[in-house]
Write a protein that holds these residues in place. Structure first.
Motif, mmCIF file in Angstrom:
data_model
loop_
_atom_site.group_PDB
_atom_site.id
_atom_site.type_symbol
_atom_site.label_atom_id
_atom_site.label_comp_id
_atom_site.label_asym_id
_atom_site.label_seq_id
_atom_site.Cartn_x
_atom_site.Cartn_y
_atom_site.Cartn_z
ATOM 1 N N ALA A 1 -2.877 3.403 7.534
ATOM 2 C CA ALA A 1 -2.834 1.904 7.276
ATOM 3 C C ALA A 1 -3.558 0.836 8.143
ATOM 4 O O ALA A 1 -4.455 0.571 7.784
ATOM 5 C CB ALA A 1 -0.846 1.395 6.762
ATOM 6 N N ILE B 1 1.830 -4.737 9.880
ATOM 7 C CA ILE B 1 1.922 -3.934 9.083
ATOM 8 C C ILE B 1 3.035 -3.169 9.392
ATOM 9 O O ILE B 1 3.932 -2.973 10.060
ATOM 10 C CB ILE B 1 0.914 -2.912 8.996
ATOM 11 N N VAL C 1 0.238 4.722 1.433
ATOM 12 C CA VAL C 1 -0.007 5.460 2.718
ATOM 13 C C VAL C 1 0.149 6.834 2.974
ATOM 14 O O VAL C 1 1.542 7.379 2.553
ATOM 15 C CB VAL C 1 -1.007 4.859 4.059
ATOM 16 N N TRP D 1 0.857 -1.298 0.156
ATOM 17 C CA TRP D 1 -0.156 -0.238 -0.184
ATOM 18 C C TRP D 1 0.635 1.874 -0.339
ATOM 19 O O TRP D 1 1.880 1.061 0.575
ATOM 20 C CB TRP D 1 -0.990 0.213 1.319
#
Length: 145
Positions: free
Chosen positions: A90, A109, A84, A82
């Protein structure tokens, strides 16, 4: 910032239990939200570790171990990459995720290293090389998809 979002494996995922149609539907909708928001760069599920291998490096020696691997809680069953603005963003996206497993599950994460994180050791020549490799990889990914 880029983050790697990892869905941790469970006993079911390691035994090859496939997601239900409902979970696939819910995840598809969630992934569409991520794409529309400009967050999702990539994402895939992974086969059980029984279909994988590990390579141990010890000096110049390489030792290959075929799966399965026993520590299920340390394994990854799937991932997203991702883009972000922050770790907090996130985390908020992960909180909105459908439960990726039948029972309890965990999602990890972690920030992805960026060129500036490496300091002076990442010379202009190494940066140019990295840019060439990324461009070639993106081109190759376009041929595959």
């Amino acid at each position: 910032m880029r983050v790697m979002v990892m869905v941790k494996a469970t006993k079911d995922s390691e035994h090859g239990v496939m997601p239900t149609e409902q979970l696939l539907t819910d995840m598809g909708k969630y992934n569409e939200e991520l794409v529309k928001a400009g967050v999702m760069l990539a994402g895939e599920g992974l086969h059980p570790s029984s279909k994988g291998a590990r390579v141990l490096f010890s000096g110049k020696k390489r030792t290959v171990t075929d799966g399965p691997f026993t520590e299920t809680k340390e394994l990854v069953a799937g991932f997203w990459l991702w883009q972000v603005r922050s770790m907090e963003e996130a985390i908020e996206w992960v909180k909105r995720c459908p439960n990726p497993m039948i029972d309890d599950s965990e999602i990890e994460i972690r920030p992805v290293f960026e060129a500036e994180d490496f300091g002076a050791e990442f010379t202009p020549e190494l940066r140019e090389q990295e840019d060439r490799v990324r461009a070639a990889a993106a081109q190759q990914a376009g041929k595959i998809n």
